[in-house]
Design a protein around this motif. Structure first.
Motif, mmCIF file in Angstrom:
data_model
loop_
_atom_site.group_PDB
_atom_site.id
_atom_site.type_symbol
_atom_site.label_atom_id
_atom_site.label_comp_id
_atom_site.label_asym_id
_atom_site.label_seq_id
_atom_site.Cartn_x
_atom_site.Cartn_y
_atom_site.Cartn_z
ATOM 1 N N VAL A 130 0.842 -1.190 0.000
ATOM 2 C CA VAL A 130 0.000 0.000 0.000
ATOM 3 C C VAL A 130 0.880 1.243 0.000
ATOM 4 N N ARG A 131 0.453 2.233 -0.725
ATOM 5 C CA ARG A 131 1.267 3.445 -0.866
ATOM 6 C C ARG A 131 0.972 4.437 0.248
ATOM 7 N N PRO A 132 2.030 5.104 0.781
ATOM 8 C CA PRO A 132 1.812 6.183 1.745
ATOM 9 C C PRO A 132 1.045 7.328 1.068
ATOM 10 N N PRO A 133 0.328 8.134 1.822
ATOM 11 C CA PRO A 133 0.237 8.179 3.298
ATOM 12 C C PRO A 133 -0.861 7.301 3.889
ATOM 13 N N THR A 134 -1.381 6.329 3.125
ATOM 14 C CA THR A 134 -2.426 5.455 3.640
ATOM 15 C C THR A 134 -1.933 4.720 4.886
ATOM 16 N N PRO A 135 -2.693 4.766 5.984
ATOM 17 C CA PRO A 135 -2.252 4.036 7.192
ATOM 18 C C PRO A 135 -2.300 2.522 6.964
ATOM 19 N N GLU A 136 -1.168 1.877 7.196
ATOM 20 C CA GLU A 136 -1.063 0.424 7.084
ATOM 21 C C GLU A 136 0.056 -0.006 8.005
ATOM 22 N N TRP A 137 -0.114 -1.148 8.680
ATOM 23 C CA TRP A 137 0.841 -1.537 9.721
ATOM 24 C C TRP A 137 2.257 -1.669 9.190
ATOM 25 N N GLY A 138 2.435 -2.255 8.015
ATOM 26 C CA GLY A 138 3.773 -2.388 7.456
ATOM 27 C C GLY A 138 4.408 -1.048 7.150
ATOM 28 N N ILE A 139 3.602 -0.122 6.622
ATOM 29 C CA ILE A 139 4.117 1.219 6.341
ATOM 30 C C ILE A 139 4.532 1.916 7.633
ATOM 31 N N LEU A 140 3.717 1.781 8.678
ATOM 32 C CA LEU A 140 4.035 2.447 9.944
ATOM 33 C C LEU A 140 5.330 1.910 10.537
ATOM 34 N N VAL A 141 5.541 0.592 10.454
ATOM 35 C CA VAL A 141 6.797 0.025 10.948
ATOM 36 C C VAL A 141 7.970 0.513 10.104
#
Length: 307
Positions: free
Chosen positions: A250-261
Protein backbone atom coordinates in the motif's frame (compact mmCIF):
# COMPACT_ATOMS: atom_id res chain seq x y z
CA UNK A 1 -74.00 -59.77 24.89
CA UNK A 2 -70.45 -58.83 25.70
CA UNK A 3 -69.56 -57.18 28.97
CA UNK A 4 -68.56 -53.54 28.75
CA UNK A 5 -64.99 -52.59 29.63
CA UNK A 6 -64.45 -50.36 32.65
CA UNK A 7 -63.74 -46.72 31.85
CA UNK A 8 -60.09 -45.70 32.06
CA UNK A 9 -59.60 -42.61 34.21
CA UNK A 10 -57.84 -39.73 32.47
CA UNK A 11 -54.13 -39.24 33.19
CA UNK A 12 -53.36 -36.49 35.65
CA UNK A 13 -51.91 -33.30 34.12
CA UNK A 14 -48.13 -32.89 34.18
CA UNK A 15 -46.91 -30.70 37.00
CA UNK A 16 -45.82 -27.23 35.89
CA UNK A 17 -42.13 -26.51 35.65
CA UNK A 18 -41.11 -24.18 38.47
CA UNK A 19 -39.61 -20.85 37.42
CA UNK A 20 -36.24 -21.76 38.92
CA UNK A 21 -35.92 -25.04 37.00
CA UNK A 22 -34.11 -25.03 33.62
CA UNK A 23 -36.43 -25.09 30.64
CA UNK A 24 -36.00 -27.92 28.13
CA UNK A 25 -34.20 -26.73 25.01
CA UNK A 26 -33.36 -28.29 21.67
CA UNK A 27 -30.04 -30.06 21.59
CA UNK A 28 -27.37 -29.50 18.99
CA UNK A 29 -27.92 -25.80 18.44
CA UNK A 30 -25.14 -24.00 16.56
CA UNK A 31 -24.64 -21.27 19.15
CA UNK A 32 -24.69 -23.81 21.98
CA UNK A 33 -21.96 -25.77 20.20
CA UNK A 34 -19.89 -22.61 19.68
CA UNK A 35 -20.23 -21.65 23.33
CA UNK A 36 -19.22 -25.15 24.39
CA UNK A 37 -16.09 -25.07 22.21
CA UNK A 38 -15.07 -21.62 23.43
CA UNK A 39 -15.66 -22.49 27.08
CA UNK A 40 -13.63 -25.69 26.76
CA UNK A 41 -10.32 -23.79 26.59
CA UNK A 42 -9.55 -20.46 28.33
CA UNK A 43 -6.91 -19.63 25.71
CA UNK A 44 -9.57 -19.94 23.04
CA UNK A 45 -11.77 -17.46 24.90
CA UNK A 46 -8.89 -14.98 25.04
CA UNK A 47 -8.19 -15.43 21.32
CA UNK A 48 -11.89 -15.01 20.49
CA UNK A 49 -12.03 -11.83 22.58
CA UNK A 50 -8.99 -10.42 20.78
CA UNK A 51 -10.49 -11.36 17.42
CA UNK A 52 -13.75 -9.58 18.27
CA UNK A 53 -11.74 -6.56 19.38
CA UNK A 54 -9.88 -6.39 16.07
CA UNK A 55 -13.13 -6.74 14.13
CA UNK A 56 -14.73 -3.92 16.13
CA UNK A 57 -11.69 -1.73 15.52
CA UNK A 58 -11.91 -2.45 11.80
CA UNK A 59 -15.62 -1.61 11.70
CA UNK A 60 -15.81 1.41 14.00
CA UNK A 61 -12.20 2.52 14.47
CA UNK A 62 -12.20 5.36 11.90
CA UNK A 63 -15.06 7.05 13.81
CA UNK A 64 -13.54 6.53 17.26
CA UNK A 65 -9.97 7.77 16.81
CA UNK A 66 -9.11 11.01 18.63
CA UNK A 67 -7.17 12.58 15.74
CA UNK A 68 -7.23 12.68 11.97
CA UNK A 69 -4.78 9.92 10.88
CA UNK A 70 -3.66 11.94 7.85
CA UNK A 71 -3.37 15.39 9.48
CA UNK A 72 0.23 16.47 10.02
CA UNK A 73 1.46 19.00 12.57
CA UNK A 74 5.18 19.82 12.52
CA UNK A 75 5.02 21.46 15.95
CA UNK A 76 4.36 18.11 17.67
CA UNK A 77 6.59 15.91 15.50
CA UNK A 78 8.25 12.91 17.16
CA UNK A 79 6.67 13.43 20.56
CA UNK A 80 6.74 10.43 22.92
CA UNK A 81 3.53 8.83 24.20
CA UNK A 82 1.43 11.23 26.28
CA UNK A 83 -2.14 11.83 27.39
CA UNK A 84 -2.97 13.59 24.12
CA UNK A 85 -1.10 11.14 21.89
CA UNK A 86 -1.24 7.66 23.42
CA UNK A 87 1.27 6.12 21.00
CA UNK A 88 3.20 9.33 20.35
CA UNK A 89 3.59 11.09 17.00
CA UNK A 90 5.63 10.40 13.89
CA UNK A 91 8.07 12.58 11.95
CA UNK A 92 5.20 14.60 10.42
CA UNK A 93 3.35 15.07 13.69
CA UNK A 94 0.60 12.55 12.89
CA UNK A 95 -0.99 10.67 15.77
CA UNK A 96 0.34 7.09 15.68
CA UNK A 97 -2.54 5.65 17.71
CA UNK A 98 -5.09 6.95 15.22
CA UNK A 99 -3.09 5.63 12.29
CA UNK A 100 -2.71 2.18 13.89
CA UNK A 101 -6.44 1.92 14.60
CA UNK A 102 -7.46 3.05 11.11
CA UNK A 103 -4.96 0.66 9.52
CA UNK A 104 -6.80 -2.28 11.13
CA UNK A 105 -9.59 -2.13 8.55
CA UNK A 106 -7.21 -2.21 5.59
CA UNK A 107 -4.98 -5.01 6.90
CA UNK A 108 -7.85 -7.24 8.02
CA UNK A 109 -9.71 -6.52 4.79
CA UNK A 110 -6.73 -7.61 2.68
CA UNK A 111 -6.27 -10.76 4.77
CA UNK A 112 -9.96 -11.74 4.74
CA UNK A 113 -10.33 -11.16 1.00
CA UNK A 114 -7.14 -13.05 0.11
CA UNK A 115 -7.90 -16.05 2.34
CA UNK A 116 -11.52 -16.21 1.16
CA UNK A 117 -10.44 -16.15 -2.49
CA UNK A 118 -7.85 -18.91 -2.03
CA UNK A 119 -10.30 -20.99 0.03
CA UNK A 120 -13.13 -20.72 -2.52
CA UNK A 121 -10.83 -21.73 -5.38
CA UNK A 122 -8.52 -24.21 -3.64
CA UNK A 123 -11.06 -26.34 -1.77
CA UNK A 124 -13.14 -27.39 -4.81
CA UNK A 125 -9.99 -28.05 -6.85
CA UNK A 126 -8.47 -30.20 -4.11
CA UNK A 127 -11.68 -32.11 -3.39
CA UNK A 128 -12.18 -32.93 -7.06
CA UNK A 129 -8.55 -33.96 -7.47
CA UNK A 130 -8.66 -36.31 -4.49
CA UNK A 131 -12.08 -37.74 -5.32
CA UNK A 132 -11.77 -38.33 -9.06
CA UNK A 133 -8.00 -38.88 -9.36
CA UNK A 134 -6.55 -39.52 -12.82
CA UNK A 135 -5.58 -36.68 -15.11
CA UNK A 136 -7.51 -34.12 -13.05
CA UNK A 137 -5.49 -35.03 -9.98
CA UNK A 138 -2.23 -34.73 -11.91
CA UNK A 139 -3.09 -31.28 -13.30
CA UNK A 140 -4.19 -29.83 -9.94
CA UNK A 141 -1.25 -31.38 -8.07
CA UNK A 142 1.27 -30.00 -10.58
CA UNK A 143 -0.34 -26.55 -10.25
CA UNK A 144 0.13 -26.64 -6.47
CA UNK A 145 3.69 -27.96 -6.81
CA UNK A 146 4.58 -25.22 -9.29
CA UNK A 147 3.43 -22.48 -6.91
CA UNK A 148 5.18 -24.10 -3.95
CA UNK A 149 8.43 -24.35 -5.94
CA UNK A 150 8.92 -20.58 -5.55
CA UNK A 151 9.68 -18.82 -2.27
CA UNK A 152 6.15 -17.62 -1.54
CA UNK A 153 6.99 -14.08 -0.46
CA UNK A 154 9.27 -13.64 -3.48
CA UNK A 155 6.45 -14.88 -5.71
CA UNK A 156 4.08 -12.34 -4.13
CA UNK A 157 6.67 -9.62 -4.73
CA UNK A 158 6.92 -10.61 -8.40
CA UNK A 159 3.15 -10.59 -8.91
CA UNK A 160 2.71 -7.18 -7.27
CA UNK A 161 5.71 -5.73 -9.11
CA UNK A 162 4.35 -6.97 -12.44
CA UNK A 163 0.73 -5.93 -11.92
CA UNK A 164 1.19 -2.82 -9.79
CA UNK A 165 1.03 -2.19 -6.06
CA UNK A 166 -2.71 -1.72 -5.62
CA UNK A 167 -4.86 -3.27 -2.92
CA UNK A 168 -6.52 -5.57 -5.44
CA UNK A 169 -3.19 -6.88 -6.70
CA UNK A 170 -1.95 -7.41 -3.13
CA UNK A 171 -5.06 -9.50 -2.45
CA UNK A 172 -4.50 -11.47 -5.66
CA UNK A 173 -0.84 -12.13 -4.90
CA UNK A 174 -1.62 -13.23 -1.34
CA UNK A 175 -4.40 -15.52 -2.58
CA UNK A 176 -2.11 -17.15 -5.15
CA UNK A 177 0.58 -18.03 -2.63
CA UNK A 178 -2.04 -19.46 -0.21
CA UNK A 179 -3.80 -21.55 -2.87
CA UNK A 180 -1.63 -24.70 -2.60
CA UNK A 181 -2.39 -25.13 1.11
CA UNK A 182 -6.12 -25.59 0.50
CA UNK A 183 -5.57 -27.78 -2.54
CA UNK A 184 -3.38 -30.15 -0.55
CA UNK A 185 -5.62 -30.25 2.53
CA UNK A 186 -8.78 -30.89 0.50
CA UNK A 187 -7.08 -33.43 -1.79
CA UNK A 188 -5.76 -35.43 1.16
CA UNK A 189 -9.14 -35.53 2.89
CA UNK A 190 -11.02 -36.53 -0.26
CA UNK A 191 -8.43 -39.14 -1.21
CA UNK A 192 -8.67 -40.82 2.19
CA UNK A 193 -12.48 -40.78 2.44
CA UNK A 194 -13.63 -41.38 -1.14
CA UNK A 195 -13.97 -45.15 -0.56
CA UNK A 196 -15.42 -44.91 2.94
CA UNK A 197 -18.57 -46.82 3.75
CA UNK A 198 -20.73 -43.75 4.20
CA UNK A 199 -19.62 -42.44 0.79
CA UNK A 200 -20.61 -45.75 -0.83
CA UNK A 201 -23.92 -45.63 1.03
CA UNK A 202 -24.56 -42.12 -0.28
CA UNK A 203 -23.73 -43.25 -3.81
CA UNK A 204 -26.06 -46.28 -3.57
CA UNK A 205 -28.81 -44.00 -2.29
CA UNK A 206 -28.81 -42.18 -5.61
CA UNK A 207 -26.58 -39.19 -4.79
CA UNK A 208 -24.53 -37.85 -7.67
CA UNK A 209 -20.81 -37.16 -7.52
CA UNK A 210 -21.29 -33.41 -7.11
CA UNK A 211 -23.75 -33.91 -4.25
CA UNK A 212 -21.38 -36.31 -2.48
CA UNK A 213 -18.54 -33.80 -2.80
CA UNK A 214 -20.63 -30.86 -1.56
CA UNK A 215 -22.70 -32.47 1.20
CA UNK A 216 -20.54 -35.34 2.44
CA UNK A 217 -16.85 -34.81 1.72
CA UNK A 218 -16.72 -31.03 2.06
CA UNK A 219 -18.05 -30.92 5.68
CA UNK A 220 -15.53 -33.57 6.71
CA UNK A 221 -12.70 -31.60 5.10
CA UNK A 222 -13.65 -28.38 6.90
CA UNK A 223 -11.92 -29.00 10.29
CA UNK A 224 -8.34 -29.16 8.94
CA UNK A 225 -9.20 -26.47 6.39
CA UNK A 226 -10.33 -24.12 9.18
CA UNK A 227 -7.00 -24.56 10.94
CA UNK A 228 -5.32 -23.62 7.67
CA UNK A 229 -7.62 -20.59 7.31
CA UNK A 230 -6.58 -19.34 10.73
CA UNK A 231 -2.89 -19.75 9.96
CA UNK A 232 -3.26 -18.16 6.53
CA UNK A 233 -4.97 -15.13 8.05
CA UNK A 234 -1.85 -14.44 10.09
CA UNK A 235 0.41 -15.09 7.11
CA UNK A 236 -1.71 -12.84 4.90
CA UNK A 237 -1.39 -9.97 7.37
CA UNK A 238 2.37 -10.49 7.54
CA UNK A 239 2.58 -10.72 3.75
CA UNK A 240 0.70 -7.45 3.24
CA UNK A 241 2.80 -5.71 5.90
CA UNK A 242 6.02 -7.12 4.41
CA UNK A 243 5.14 -5.88 0.94
CA UNK A 244 4.38 -2.43 2.33
CA UNK A 245 7.60 -2.46 4.36
CA UNK A 246 9.73 -2.90 1.22
CA UNK A 247 7.69 -0.41 -0.80
CA UNK A 248 5.63 -2.83 -2.92
CA UNK A 249 2.44 -2.72 -0.87
CA UNK A 250 0.00 0.00 0.00
CA UNK A 251 1.27 3.44 -0.87
CA UNK A 252 1.81 6.18 1.74
CA UNK A 253 0.24 8.18 3.30
CA UNK A 254 -2.43 5.45 3.64
CA UNK A 255 -2.25 4.04 7.19
CA UNK A 256 -1.06 0.42 7.08
CA UNK A 257 0.84 -1.54 9.72
CA UNK A 258 3.77 -2.39 7.46
CA UNK A 259 4.12 1.22 6.34
CA UNK A 260 4.03 2.45 9.94
CA UNK A 261 6.80 0.03 10.95
CA UNK A 262 8.88 1.03 7.92
CA UNK A 263 8.45 4.73 8.67
CA UNK A 264 9.62 4.24 12.23
CA UNK A 265 12.57 1.93 11.49
CA UNK A 266 14.88 4.84 10.71
CA UNK A 267 14.18 6.50 14.07
CA UNK A 268 15.03 3.53 16.31
CA UNK A 269 18.73 4.40 16.39
CA UNK A 270 18.06 8.04 17.27
CA UNK A 271 15.85 7.04 20.22
CA UNK A 272 12.32 7.55 18.90
CA UNK A 273 11.38 3.94 19.64
CA UNK A 274 7.62 4.50 19.81
CA UNK A 275 7.25 5.25 16.08
CA UNK A 276 7.72 1.61 15.07
CA UNK A 277 7.19 -0.20 18.38
CA UNK A 278 3.42 0.21 18.73
CA UNK A 279 2.52 -0.66 15.12
CA UNK A 280 4.81 -3.68 15.38
CA UNK A 281 3.18 -4.82 18.63
CA UNK A 282 -0.32 -4.55 17.13
CA UNK A 283 0.83 -6.48 14.05
CA UNK A 284 2.32 -9.20 16.26
CA UNK A 285 -0.84 -9.38 18.39
CA UNK A 286 -3.04 -9.79 15.30
CA UNK A 287 -0.95 -12.66 13.96
CA UNK A 288 -0.85 -14.25 17.43
CA UNK A 289 -4.65 -14.03 17.68
CA UNK A 290 -5.27 -15.87 14.42
CA UNK A 291 -2.73 -18.55 15.28
CA UNK A 292 -4.57 -19.25 18.55
CA UNK A 293 -7.97 -19.40 16.84
CA UNK A 294 -7.03 -22.41 14.70
CA UNK A 295 -7.97 -25.10 17.24
CA UNK A 296 -11.29 -23.41 18.04
CA UNK A 297 -12.27 -23.19 14.37
CA UNK A 298 -11.36 -26.85 13.88
CA UNK A 299 -13.60 -27.93 16.76
CA UNK A 300 -16.49 -25.67 15.70
CA UNK A 301 -16.62 -27.06 12.17
CA UNK A 302 -15.88 -30.69 13.07
CA UNK A 303 -19.11 -32.69 12.64
CA UNK A 304 -17.93 -35.26 15.18
CA UNK A 305 -17.79 -32.60 17.94
CA UNK A 306 -21.53 -31.95 17.60
CA UNK A 307 -22.54 -35.24 19.22
Amino acid sequence: MSASLPAVPPAPPAPPIPPSAPRPTARGGTWAHVRHVLADNPVTIAAAALFVGFVLLALFGPWLVPHDPLASNASVALQPPSASHWFGTDALGRDIFSRVVVATRLDLGIAFAAVLLSFVIGMPLGLAAGFFGGWWDRIVSRLADTIMAFPLFVLAMGIVAALGNTVGNIVLATAVINLPFYIRVARAEANVRRNAGWVEAARLSGNGEARILALHLFPNALPPAMVQVSLNMGWAILNAAGLSFIGLGVRPPTPEWGILVAEGAQFIVSGEWWVSLFPGLVLMLAVFTFNLLGDALRDIFDPRRRT
